[in-house]
Design a protein around this motif. Structure first.
Motif, PDB file in Angstrom:
ATOM      1  N   ALA A 137     -25.142  48.569  -9.576  1.00 33.12           N
ATOM      2  CA  ALA A 137     -26.547  48.963  -9.446  1.00 33.12           C
ATOM      3  C   ALA A 137     -27.460  47.800  -9.081  1.00 33.12           C
ATOM      4  O   ALA A 137     -28.450  47.984  -8.364  1.00 33.12           O
ATOM      5  N   GLN A 138     -27.118  46.584  -9.546  1.00 34.78           N
ATOM      6  CA  GLN A 138     -28.048  45.466  -9.431  1.00 34.78           C
ATOM      7  C   GLN A 138     -27.612  44.360  -8.476  1.00 34.78           C
ATOM      8  O   GLN A 138     -28.458  43.636  -7.945  1.00 34.78           O
ATOM      9  N   LYS A 139     -26.322  44.217  -8.258  1.00 36.33           N
ATOM     10  CA  LYS A 139     -25.836  43.026  -7.560  1.00 36.33           C
ATOM     11  C   LYS A 139     -25.295  43.282  -6.160  1.00 36.33           C
ATOM     12  O   LYS A 139     -25.142  42.348  -5.379  1.00 36.33           O
ATOM     13  N   GLY A 140     -24.944  44.528  -5.850  1.00 32.02           N
ATOM     14  CA  GLY A 140     -24.439  44.815  -4.515  1.00 32.02           C
ATOM     15  C   GLY A 140     -22.923  44.742  -4.426  1.00 32.02           C
ATOM     16  O   GLY A 140     -22.237  44.286  -5.338  1.00 32.02           O
ATOM     17  N   THR A 141     -22.399  45.172  -3.271  1.00 27.56           N
ATOM     18  CA  THR A 141     -20.956  45.325  -3.095  1.00 27.56           C
ATOM     19  C   THR A 141     -20.207  44.000  -3.156  1.00 27.56           C
ATOM     20  O   THR A 141     -19.111  43.921  -3.716  1.00 27.56           O
ATOM     21  N   ASN A 142     -20.767  42.941  -2.602  1.00 24.57           N
ATOM     22  CA  ASN A 142     -20.067  41.655  -2.605  1.00 24.57           C
ATOM     23  C   ASN A 142     -19.848  41.140  -4.026  1.00 24.57           C
ATOM     24  O   ASN A 142     -18.753  40.674  -4.373  1.00 24.57           O
ATOM     25  N   SER A 143     -20.881  41.218  -4.844  1.00 21.13           N
ATOM     26  CA  SER A 143     -20.745  40.773  -6.236  1.00 21.13           C
ATOM     27  C   SER A 143     -19.815  41.697  -7.013  1.00 21.13           C
ATOM     28  O   SER A 143     -19.036  41.248  -7.865  1.00 21.13           O
ATOM     29  N   LEU A 144     -19.881  42.990  -6.713  1.00 16.37           N
ATOM     30  CA  LEU A 144     -18.983  43.942  -7.355  1.00 16.37           C
ATOM     31  C   LEU A 144     -17.533  43.611  -7.017  1.00 16.37           C
ATOM     32  O   LEU A 144     -16.653  43.655  -7.885  1.00 16.37           O
ATOM     33  N   LYS A 145     -17.286  43.259  -5.773  1.00 18.91           N
ATOM     34  CA  LYS A 145     -15.932  42.887  -5.357  1.00 18.91           C
ATOM     35  C   LYS A 145     -15.465  41.634  -6.099  1.00 18.91           C
ATOM     36  O   LYS A 145     -14.301  41.544  -6.515  1.00 18.91           O
ATOM     37  N   GLN A 146     -16.354  40.673  -6.278  1.00 22.79           N
ATOM     38  CA  GLN A 146     -15.997  39.469  -7.029  1.00 22.79           C
ATOM     39  C   GLN A 146     -15.599  39.819  -8.459  1.00 22.79           C
ATOM     40  O   GLN A 146     -14.619  39.286  -8.998  1.00 22.79           O
ATOM     41  N   LEU A 147     -16.375  40.712  -9.077  1.00 24.91           N
ATOM     42  CA  LEU A 147     -16.069  41.139 -10.442  1.00 24.91           C
ATOM     43  C   LEU A 147     -14.724  41.860 -10.489  1.00 24.91           C
ATOM     44  O   LEU A 147     -13.898  41.602 -11.381  1.00 24.91           O
ATOM     45  N   ALA A 148     -14.500  42.763  -9.544  1.00 19.76           N
ATOM     46  CA  ALA A 148     -13.241  43.513  -9.519  1.00 19.76           C
ATOM     47  C   ALA A 148     -12.055  42.580  -9.292  1.00 19.76           C
ATOM     48  O   ALA A 148     -11.012  42.710  -9.955  1.00 19.76           O
ATOM     49  N   ASP A 149     -12.204  41.635  -8.375  1.00 20.58           N
ATOM     50  CA  ASP A 149     -11.115  40.693  -8.098  1.00 20.58           C
ATOM     51  C   ASP A 149     -10.808  39.837  -9.328  1.00 20.58           C
ATOM     52  O   ASP A 149      -9.637  39.575  -9.645  1.00 20.58           O
ATOM     53  N   TYR A 150     -11.858  39.404 -10.003  1.00 25.34           N
ATOM     54  CA  TYR A 150     -11.663  38.606 -11.219  1.00 25.34           C
ATOM     55  C   TYR A 150     -10.943  39.422 -12.294  1.00 25.34           C
ATOM     56  O   TYR A 150     -10.020  38.924 -12.964  1.00 25.34           O
ATOM     57  N   THR A 151     -11.360  40.674 -12.458  1.00 24.50           N
ATOM     58  CA  THR A 151     -10.755  41.540 -13.471  1.00 24.50           C
ATOM     59  C   THR A 151      -9.282  41.783 -13.167  1.00 24.50           C
ATOM     60  O   THR A 151      -8.433  41.757 -14.072  1.00 24.50           O
ATOM     61  N   ILE A 152      -8.972  42.003 -11.910  1.00 24.78           N
ATOM     62  CA  ILE A 152      -7.580  42.223 -11.513  1.00 24.78           C
ATOM     63  C   ILE A 152      -6.741  40.982 -11.806  1.00 24.78           C
ATOM     64  O   ILE A 152      -5.651  41.070 -12.390  1.00 24.78           O
ATOM     65  N   LYS A 153      -7.234  39.827 -11.423  1.00 20.98           N
ATOM     66  CA  LYS A 153      -6.477  38.593 -11.640  1.00 20.98           C
ATOM     67  C   LYS A 153      -6.302  38.301 -13.128  1.00 20.98           C
ATOM     68  O   LYS A 153      -5.260  37.790 -13.548  1.00 20.98           O
ATOM     69  N   ARG A 154      -7.291  38.651 -13.921  1.00 16.62           N
ATOM     70  CA  ARG A 154      -7.230  38.348 -15.356  1.00 16.62           C
ATOM     71  C   ARG A 154      -6.365  39.339 -16.125  1.00 16.62           C
ATOM     72  O   ARG A 154      -5.602  38.952 -17.013  1.00 16.62           O
ATOM     73  N   HIS A 155      -6.472  40.622 -15.785  1.00 19.30           N
ATOM     74  CA  HIS A 155      -5.823  41.652 -16.599  1.00 19.30           C
ATOM     75  C   HIS A 155      -4.685  42.403 -15.904  1.00 19.30           C
ATOM     76  O   HIS A 155      -3.752  42.849 -16.570  1.00 19.30           O
ATOM     77  N   TYR A 156      -4.774  42.565 -14.588  1.00 17.80           N
ATOM     78  CA  TYR A 156      -3.797  43.403 -13.885  1.00 17.80           C
ATOM     79  C   TYR A 156      -3.327  42.717 -12.601  1.00 17.80           C
ATOM     80  O   TYR A 156      -3.477  43.267 -11.503  1.00 17.80           O
ATOM     81  N   PRO A 157      -2.743  41.532 -12.690  1.00 16.25           N
ATOM     82  CA  PRO A 157      -2.384  40.782 -11.480  1.00 16.25           C
ATOM     83  C   PRO A 157      -1.386  41.503 -10.584  1.00 16.25           C
ATOM     84  O   PRO A 157      -1.368  41.268  -9.370  1.00 16.25           O
ATOM     85  N   ASP A 158      -0.578  42.399 -11.160  1.00 13.15           N
ATOM     86  CA  ASP A 158       0.379  43.128 -10.323  1.00 13.15           C
ATOM     87  C   ASP A 158      -0.315  44.073  -9.352  1.00 13.15           C
ATOM     88  O   ASP A 158       0.280  44.495  -8.352  1.00 13.15           O
ATOM     89  N   ALA A 159      -1.590  44.401  -9.624  1.00 15.67           N
ATOM     90  CA  ALA A 159      -2.335  45.273  -8.709  1.00 15.67           C
ATOM     91  C   ALA A 159      -2.526  44.617  -7.348  1.00 15.67           C
ATOM     92  O   ALA A 159      -2.719  45.309  -6.339  1.00 15.67           O
ATOM     93  N   LEU A 160      -2.461  43.292  -7.313  1.00 22.42           N
ATOM     94  CA  LEU A 160      -2.622  42.581  -6.041  1.00 22.42           C
ATOM     95  C   LEU A 160      -1.495  42.900  -5.072  1.00 22.42           C
ATOM     96  O   LEU A 160      -1.644  42.725  -3.856  1.00 22.42           O
ATOM     97  N   ASN A 161      -0.369  43.372  -5.605  1.00 29.69           N
ATOM     98  CA  ASN A 161       0.779  43.697  -4.754  1.00 29.69           C
ATOM     99  C   ASN A 161       0.794  45.161  -4.333  1.00 29.69           C
ATOM    100  O   ASN A 161       1.720  45.590  -3.639  1.00 29.69           O
ATOM    101  N   ARG A 162      -0.195  45.919  -4.751  1.00 31.85           N
ATOM    102  CA  ARG A 162      -0.266  47.339  -4.398  1.00 31.85           C
ATOM    103  C   ARG A 162      -1.012  47.529  -3.078  1.00 31.85           C
ATOM    104  O   ARG A 162      -1.766  46.660  -2.640  1.00 31.85           O
ATOM    105  N   ASP A 163      -0.802  48.686  -2.468  1.00 36.87           N
ATOM    106  CA  ASP A 163      -1.474  48.984  -1.198  1.00 36.87           C
ATOM    107  C   ASP A 163      -2.993  48.992  -1.356  1.00 36.87           C
ATOM    108  O   ASP A 163      -3.718  48.594  -0.443  1.00 36.87           O
ATOM    109  N   ASN A 164      -3.456  49.477  -2.518  1.00 32.05           N
ATOM    110  CA  ASN A 164      -4.892  49.547  -2.771  1.00 32.05           C
ATOM    111  C   ASN A 164      -5.165  48.948  -4.153  1.00 32.05           C
ATOM    112  O   ASN A 164      -5.116  49.650  -5.163  1.00 32.05           O
ATOM    113  N   PRO A 165      -5.435  47.647  -4.237  1.00 32.04           N
ATOM    114  CA  PRO A 165      -5.607  46.990  -5.537  1.00 32.04           C
ATOM    115  C   PRO A 165      -6.715  47.600  -6.394  1.00 32.04           C
ATOM    116  O   PRO A 165      -6.591  47.637  -7.626  1.00 32.04           O
ATOM    117  N   TYR A 166      -7.772  48.100  -5.761  1.00 34.31           N
ATOM    118  CA  TYR A 166      -8.908  48.603  -6.536  1.00 34.31           C
ATOM    119  C   TYR A 166      -8.608  49.982  -7.124  1.00 34.31           C
ATOM    120  O   TYR A 166      -9.021  50.281  -8.250  1.00 34.31           O
TER     121      TYR A 166
END
Length: 276
Positions: free
Chosen positions: A83-112
């Motif tokens: 709502a406040q930061k826009g898609t680029n910042s949202l992507k940064q948050l999502a990427d950080y969350t994936i790397k911290r909690h679900y790193p295997d998602a990086l190997n999937r066709d659609n990590p998000y």
């Protein structure tokens, strides 16, 4: 690590960000109890008094809880960024969350999309554990659902005594939104809010993103049911592949009909089987 009760932060809403001693001690005790019961949860590293008074209905002694968790990223965090930061910042948050909690998602066709799926599965397992213990969180809003799958923020919570799916412990929950029996549904609702924030990352085609996210969220029911039924059969001392689909419901109906205590009902059943 987070200091709960230390005052306002950039993410505070209308409150003062402070905590009274009673709620701090409750969170300390509840977090340790849940941990001992094998439930994923935040924990308390320390609880200290501040010497200040906290103004609620009356003046109460202030305190600060040092809370530790895998992270304090919540569904509400994603809503704020969307709502406040826009898609680029949202992507940064999502990427950080994936790397911290679900790193295997990086190997999937659609990590998000994989992120949503894995959070869904962890939350289904968590809520099933709550339900198997008769735990009622009390305030299951999006700020109180972690991406790590840990229980967080022990406010008006309790372990149910007399079994009744409509049991509520929050004094402000007059409509029963967060009642014991509604907790799986509320978890699914929160997950839908998470998926909404990630739609621009799941696909550039909005219709396709909605379709894939919806399929994922609808799948919560089956995942939750598996964790719930297997855990309840284990609690009843039965094999997980026991072919008695109505047995758990029959037992719970019996508890409700007789006004039995949820936890003590299981203990009484165990004693009866032993011939005590």
């Amino acid at each position: 690590m987070q200091l709960k009760g230390s005052g306002r932060t950039p993410f505070s809403r209308g409150g003062d960000g402070k905590a009274a001693l009673g709620p701090v001690l409750r969170e300390y005790l509840m977090g340790e109890a849940m941990h001992a019961l094998g439930v994923p949860t935040t924990r308390a590293l320390a609880a200290v008094t501040t010497g200040d008074k906290v103004r609620r209905e009356v003046a109460l002694p202030g305190a600060i809880l040092t809370r530790i968790a895998q992270s304090h990223i919540r569904v509400g965090t994603f809503q704020f960024f969307a709502a406040q930061k826009g898609t680029n910042s949202l992507k940064q948050l999502a990427d950080y969350t994936i790397k911290r909690h679900y790193p295997d998602a990086l190997n999937r066709d659609n990590p998000y999309l994989s992120l949503v799926e894995q959070v869904r599965d962890r939350q289904a397992r968590l809520i099933a554990r709550w339900m198997q213990l008769g735990f009622i969180h009390g305030v299951m809003n999006t700020d109180n659902m972690t991406l790590s799958g840990e229980t967080i923020d022990y406010g008006p919570c309790a372990f149910m005594e007399q079994y009744d799916p409509d049991t509520v412990f929050s004094s402000i929950d007059r409509q029963g939104r967060y009642a014991y029996g509604n907790q799986p549904m509320m978890a699914q609702w929160n997950l839908a809010r998470l998926a909404e924030t990630l739609l621009p990352l799941i696909s550039d085609n909005e219709d396709k993103a909605i379709e894939r996210a919806t399929e994922c969220i609808v799948g919560f029911d089956a995942v939750y049911e598996q964790y719930w039924s297997q855990g309840m059969l284990t609690k009843l001392g039965l094999e997980r592949d026991c072919n008695q689909p109505t047995l758990v419901d029959d037992w719970l109906n019996l508890l409700q009909k007789n006004g039995a205590d949820f936890t003590l009902g299981f203990r009484a059943l165990s004693s009866a089987l032993k011939g005590d």
